[in-house]
Design a protein around this motif. Structure first.
Motif, PDB file in Angstrom:
ATOM      1  N   CYS A 125       0.381  44.346   5.095  1.00 48.76           N
ATOM      2  CA  CYS A 125       1.123  43.335   5.855  1.00 48.76           C
ATOM      3  C   CYS A 125       1.030  43.644   7.345  1.00 48.76           C
ATOM      4  O   CYS A 125       1.140  44.803   7.754  1.00 48.76           O
ATOM      5  CB  CYS A 125       2.581  43.342   5.399  1.00 48.76           C
ATOM      6  SG  CYS A 125       3.645  42.234   6.331  1.00 48.76           S
ATOM      7  N   ALA A 161       3.139  43.030   9.597  1.00 48.20           N
ATOM      8  CA  ALA A 161       4.436  43.369  10.190  1.00 48.20           C
ATOM      9  C   ALA A 161       5.013  44.674   9.641  1.00 48.20           C
ATOM     10  O   ALA A 161       5.414  45.542  10.404  1.00 48.20           O
ATOM     11  CB  ALA A 161       5.418  42.232   9.978  1.00 48.20           C
ATOM     12  N   CYS A 162       5.067  44.820   8.332  1.00 47.00           N
ATOM     13  CA  CYS A 162       5.767  45.972   7.748  1.00 47.00           C
ATOM     14  C   CYS A 162       4.841  47.018   7.124  1.00 47.00           C
ATOM     15  O   CYS A 162       5.323  48.005   6.592  1.00 47.00           O
ATOM     16  CB  CYS A 162       6.782  45.490   6.713  1.00 47.00           C
ATOM     17  SG  CYS A 162       6.047  44.818   5.219  1.00 47.00           S
ATOM     18  N   ALA A 205       0.421  38.575   5.457  1.00 46.34           N
ATOM     19  CA  ALA A 205       1.774  39.125   5.484  1.00 46.34           C
ATOM     20  C   ALA A 205       2.410  38.967   4.114  1.00 46.34           C
ATOM     21  O   ALA A 205       2.025  38.096   3.335  1.00 46.34           O
ATOM     22  CB  ALA A 205       2.626  38.417   6.536  1.00 46.34           C
ATOM     23  N   CYS A 257       8.064  38.949   5.372  1.00 41.72           N
ATOM     24  CA  CYS A 257       7.660  38.950   6.783  1.00 41.72           C
ATOM     25  C   CYS A 257       7.088  37.588   7.195  1.00 41.72           C
ATOM     26  O   CYS A 257       7.249  37.171   8.336  1.00 41.72           O
ATOM     27  CB  CYS A 257       6.640  40.045   7.045  1.00 41.72           C
ATOM     28  SG  CYS A 257       7.309  41.704   6.837  1.00 41.72           S
TER      29      CYS A 257
END
Length: 80
Positions: A30, A32-33, A55, A59
């Motif tokens: 992902c 983002a995370c 993602a 997210c």
């Protein structure tokens, strides 16, 4: 220009690859995370070389812009 399965045009964000890891740039984590499992499946944007970035669902809800002016067509109109 990218098309959703409904053929509705939407803006695709372009990300700077500088701050992303190799697994994020390859679409295996992902953006983002950094979650790798389950593999992220929602296309969230692209890199300048047109490689897709993905993602996880949690997210993606936060990253994708909300489109309030989209209204579903009634079934009788959509499938007539």
């Amino acid at each position: 220009m990218n098309w959703r399965p409904t053929r509705a045009n939407h803006a695709v964000m372009t990300f700077d690859p500088e701050g992303l890891t190799r697994t994020q740039r390859e679409g295996d984590a992902c953006v983002a995370c950094h979650k790798k499992w389950p593999r992220p499946r929602i296309r969230i944007g692209r890199l300048p070389d047109d490689a897709a970035l993905y993602a996880c669902p949690e997210c993606a809800d936060a990253l994708l812009p909300q489109q309030e002016n989209i209204r579903p067509l009634p079934r009788r109109v959509a499938f007539s």
